[in-house]
Scaffold this motif. Structure first.
Motif, PDB file in Angstrom:
ATOM      1  N   MET A 194       1.059  -1.221  -0.066  1.00 20.52           N
ATOM      2  CA  MET A 194       0.124  -0.379  -0.069  1.00 20.52           C
ATOM      3  C   MET A 194       0.967   1.246  -0.123  1.00 20.52           C
ATOM      4  O   MET A 194       1.166   1.469   0.625  1.00 20.52           O
ATOM      5  N   SER A 195       0.905   1.818  -1.156  1.00 20.11           N
ATOM      6  CA  SER A 195       1.771   3.547  -1.374  1.00 20.11           C
ATOM      7  C   SER A 195       0.804   4.599  -0.026  1.00 20.11           C
ATOM      8  O   SER A 195      -0.308   4.577   0.417  1.00 20.11           O
ATOM      9  N   GLU A 196       1.941   5.288   0.759  1.00 19.04           N
ATOM     10  CA  GLU A 196       1.351   6.699   1.624  1.00 19.04           C
ATOM     11  C   GLU A 196       1.927   7.687   0.095  1.00 19.04           C
ATOM     12  O   GLU A 196       2.280   7.435  -1.011  1.00 19.04           O
ATOM     13  N   TRP A 197       0.761   8.459   0.878  1.00 15.14           N
ATOM     14  CA  TRP A 197       0.272   9.682   0.126  1.00 15.14           C
ATOM     15  C   TRP A 197       0.547  11.068   0.365  1.00 15.14           C
ATOM     16  O   TRP A 197       0.274  11.191   2.070  1.00 15.14           O
ATOM     17  N   ILE A 198       1.029  11.689  -0.325  1.00 15.96           N
ATOM     18  CA  ILE A 198       1.775  13.544   0.522  1.00 15.96           C
ATOM     19  C   ILE A 198       0.309  14.592  -0.136  1.00 15.96           C
ATOM     20  O   ILE A 198       0.549  14.760  -1.424  1.00 15.96           O
ATOM     21  N   ASP A 199      -0.240  15.485   1.076  1.00 17.62           N
ATOM     22  CA  ASP A 199      -0.972  16.469  -0.327  1.00 17.62           C
ATOM     23  C   ASP A 199       0.254  16.724  -0.496  1.00 17.62           C
ATOM     24  O   ASP A 199       0.452  17.700   0.299  1.00 17.62           O
ATOM     25  N   VAL A 200       0.123  18.101  -2.027  1.00 18.93           N
ATOM     26  CA  VAL A 200       0.503  18.845  -2.360  1.00 18.93           C
ATOM     27  C   VAL A 200       0.268  20.029  -2.724  1.00 18.93           C
ATOM     28  O   VAL A 200       0.521  21.213  -3.105  1.00 18.93           O
ATOM     29  N   GLY A 201      -1.065  20.608  -2.430  1.00 18.38           N
ATOM     30  CA  GLY A 201      -2.013  21.669  -2.428  1.00 18.38           C
ATOM     31  C   GLY A 201      -3.244  20.812  -3.058  1.00 18.38           C
ATOM     32  O   GLY A 201      -3.847  19.805  -3.299  1.00 18.38           O
ATOM     33  N   ALA A 202      -3.967  22.275  -3.400  1.00 16.90           N
ATOM     34  CA  ALA A 202      -5.151  21.910  -4.338  1.00 16.90           C
ATOM     35  C   ALA A 202      -5.017  22.262  -5.310  1.00 16.90           C
ATOM     36  O   ALA A 202      -4.513  22.559  -6.291  1.00 16.90           O
ATOM     37  N   VAL A 203      -6.334  21.039  -6.034  1.00 20.24           N
ATOM     38  CA  VAL A 203      -6.849  21.336  -7.635  1.00 20.24           C
ATOM     39  C   VAL A 203      -6.288  22.842  -7.722  1.00 20.24           C
ATOM     40  O   VAL A 203      -5.677  22.546  -9.121  1.00 20.24           O
ATOM     41  N   ASP A 204      -7.452  23.485  -7.392  1.00 24.27           N
ATOM     42  CA  ASP A 204      -7.081  25.216  -8.239  1.00 24.27           C
ATOM     43  C   ASP A 204      -6.053  25.463  -8.222  1.00 24.27           C
ATOM     44  O   ASP A 204      -5.917  27.286  -8.931  1.00 24.27           O
TER      45      ASP A 204
END
Length: 110
Positions: A1-11
């Motif tokens: 299972m991969s871990e994910w990091i939030d890099v910003g908003a779609v906008d």
């Protein structure tokens, strides 16, 4: 299972443009294609290392600003007679947030 990091908003990613994410293994360019689809590639053209984030986005491709190589945003592969690949980074969207795979962000760290 991969871990994910939030890099910003779609906008945060402009239409037909990109946003650069700094990562230990090298910068990542997050692109928004003509139809709004998001893609992530290493911000380095396979030809001479040009910054793909500064290229022109069209359909599901980006044209490198240095020597006009056309790179598929979906695969990272050079198009036409050119050969090479900009590494693709797994990306997913949750709600309005962009997530990148942590393992891919750490790849190529010397």
């Amino acid at each position: 299972m991969s871990e994910w990091i939030d890099v910003g908003a779609v906008d945060d990613v402009p239409a037909l443009g990109s946003r650069v994410v700094q990562a230990p293994g090298g910068n990542i360019a997050v692109f928004k294609a003509t139809d709004g689809t998001l893609f992530a590639l290493r911000d380095r053209c396979p030809h001479k290392g040009g910054p793909l984030s500064q290229g022109i986005v069209h359909d599901h491709s980006v044209t490198c600003p240095l020597h006009n190589w056309v790179i598929s945003l979906a695969t990272g592969e050079a198009q036409g007679a050119d050969r090479g690949c900009a590494h693709r980074i797994p990306l997913r969207v949750e709600g309005e947030r962009i997530l990148l795979a942590i393992s891919a962000l750490l790849a190529h760290v010397a």
